[in-house]
Design an enzyme around this catalytic site. Structure first.
Site, mmCIF file in Angstrom:
data_model
loop_
_atom_site.group_PDB
_atom_site.id
_atom_site.type_symbol
_atom_site.label_atom_id
_atom_site.label_comp_id
_atom_site.label_asym_id
_atom_site.label_seq_id
_atom_site.Cartn_x
_atom_site.Cartn_y
_atom_site.Cartn_z
ATOM 1 N N CYS A 75 0.864 -1.187 -0.002
ATOM 2 C CA CYS A 75 0.022 0.079 0.044
ATOM 3 C C CYS A 75 0.783 1.168 -0.090
ATOM 4 O O CYS A 75 1.943 1.213 0.369
ATOM 5 C CB CYS A 75 -0.967 0.061 1.198
ATOM 6 S SG CYS A 75 -1.790 -1.455 1.353
ATOM 7 N N CYS A 93 12.816 -3.846 4.943
ATOM 8 C CA CYS A 93 12.656 -4.669 3.881
ATOM 9 C C CYS A 93 13.488 -4.538 2.581
ATOM 10 O O CYS A 93 13.337 -3.551 1.969
ATOM 11 C CB CYS A 93 11.241 -4.663 3.537
ATOM 12 S SG CYS A 93 10.527 -5.815 2.267
ATOM 13 N N CYS A 106 13.201 -13.586 3.481
ATOM 14 C CA CYS A 106 12.160 -14.445 2.438
ATOM 15 C C CYS A 106 13.383 -15.436 1.467
ATOM 16 O O CYS A 106 13.271 -16.316 0.694
ATOM 17 C CB CYS A 106 11.653 -13.615 1.385
ATOM 18 S SG CYS A 106 12.479 -12.169 0.955
#
Length: 473
Positions: free
Chosen positions: A27, A267, A467
């Site tokens: 978002c 991130c 990840c």
């Protein structure tokens, strides 16, 4: 198919990103106080610049004491097509572009979320995920509280209201910060809170998501990325640091600490894929980062590797491919032209529809491809679905060979913090070698940036790379 039925089908589908096998975006948020009249035109303009962060829905909430909410499914221009934005009154406001990560695709989940409490309006816009939301929702429901959406953003807003139990005009920055710290200490979020004649913005203690602030001639504003401020007369621009926030009113602004500091964990995909290449986030140029990743990947090639042309998968692979081709002195060409006249489409559940969607989005340039040994550069390889279709297109245009290159390491683990990475089993790199992946997508070879090389760009322990890691803490 009639319009009503078509609309219902579309609303049930989740929005796709540029490529179906990509990680979906989250978002974008923007808000503040305008000194130059109504804020609504600034909100719309900023959301257009943040459109890459979410294409499912958009909304703005504007006013002063009384707040007016406009939101719907679709891209920003589509949502406000039939609204005269200059007529929306109010110097305060917040806006949001949405890609759903927590909560399904229904209108109640579109942000900003607005409620009236003790006769006063309060609204919230949120980027990220909070892991505590499920348990807090269940506790509220057991005491009879009703939720209108399935979004964790509503949980945040109701938790604040329940904790403070007084008119929003009486809430203090420190009280809201204390509530967030005590109830959402493990979350990944940037939050804009719109109170009567005030805006509060908060960045979580880990700093997973970026939050920028700019004081301009036109007003004081906070946003997900600094690209949202382009076109404004910026006097001061500041990155809101993890554990901090800013309070904005008609008199000015104050940047303040909000919580106890935690280990910063930004991130890496914000730099690799999510953010606009025109942005500077986490104190780094996004374009320069992607260019450097391409250069480093080129340095990992075997000495005898050669190709006739380097082609990016548009748009986030563009800077990566320029860096890669420059380092290896391989000609760079736009062999795949993205059809910019198409709005980003809804996710298509059937494989035939996905294939057609790729064919509609990417137009190959046959003169660049035919008879060439092609190296295809992308920012990442997630499911592999669309990569396989693109490689098929290149071969049908006469490419003699297609080699796939990813400037991120293998994605082998899911994400808990607001990134829509699928289950491990859906990840094409999970438990597979590069040779096995190449066979699946139809490439002559596949190569990923080694994880240790990623550290050449993202130095230190302030980056979240979970990840890419099999055994994460």
């Amino acid at each position: 198919m009639n319009l009503e039925k078509s609309t219902k089908i579309q609303l049930k589908m989740r929005l796709n990103s540029i490529k179906n096998d990509k990680i979906n975006e989250e978002c974008g948020i923007f808000g503040g106080c305008s000194r130059a009249g109504n804020i609504a035109p600034y909100l719309k303009c900023a959301l257009l610049k943040l459109q890459h962060r979410g294409q499912e829905a958009a909304g703005i909430c504007c006013g002063d004491l009384k707040q007016t909410l406009y939101k719907d499914f679709g891209l920003v221009n589509s949502v406000f097509r039939n609204i005269k934005i200059s007529d929306i009154k109010g110097s305060f406001g917040i806006g949001h572009v949405r890609y759903s990560t927590f909560g399904d695709s229904r209108k109640e989940n579109i942000q900003p979320l607005k409620v009236t409490y003790m006769g006063e309006d309060v609204s919230l816009a949120h980027n990220g995920n909070v892991s505590e939301a499920k348990n807090i929702r269940e506790k509220f429901e057991r005491i009879g509280e009703v939720f209108l959406s399935s979004s964790d953003s509503e949980v945040i807003l109701k938790r604040i209201i329940f904790s403070l139990k007084k008119k929003p005009s009486l809430w203090t920055y420190d009280e809201v910060a204390k509530c967030l710290c005590e109830n959402f200490s493990l979350g990944s979020y940037c939050i804009l809170l719109y109170l009567p004649n005030r805006i509060m913005a908060f960045r979580d203690p880990f700093g997973y998501r970026p939050l920028m602030f700019a004081s301009c001639d036109e007003g004081d504003f906070a946003a997900s990325e600094d690209v949202a401020f382009y076109g404004l007369k910026v006097n001061k621009m500041i990155e809101i640091m993890p554990s901090c926030g800013v309070e904005i009113n008609s008199e000015g602004y104050e940047i303040k600490p909000a919580y106890t500091n935690k280990d910063i964990s930004q991130c890496v995909f914000e730099q690799i894929y999510f953010a606009s290449p025109a942005s500077n986030i986490f104190s780094k140029s996004v374009y320069n980062t992607r260019y450097k990743l391409g250069e480093i990947l080129a340095g990992c090639e075997d000495k005898d590797f050669c190709a006739d042309v380097a082609i990016p998968v548009m748009d986030s692979g563009l800077a990566c491919a320029i860096g890669y081709s420059s380092a290896l002195n391989i000609p760079f060409h736009l062999g795949l032209i993205r059809n910019n006249w198409m709005e980003r489409s809804f996710i298509l559940p059937e494989q035939k529809k996905r294939t057609r969607n790729v064919l509609e989005k990417f137009i190959p340039v046959k003169s660049v491809i035919e008879g060439k040994k092609v190296v295809l550069i992308d920012d990442s390889l997630v499911r592999g679905t669309t990569s396989g279709e693109i490689i098929k297109i290149l071969k049908e245009c006469g490419a003699s060979e297609v080699h796939m290159r990813s400037v991120s390491p293998k994605i082998i683990n899911t994400c808990f913090w607001g990134v829509d990475i699928p289950t491990k089993e859906e990840l094409i790199s999970y438990n597979k070698t590069e040779c096995e992946i190449a066979k699946i997508i139809g490439a002559k070879s596949v190569k990923f940036l080694p994880l240790d090389k990623l550290r050449d760009v993202f130095e230190g322990d302030i980056w979240c790379k979970k990840c890419f890691e099999e055994n994460r803490k």
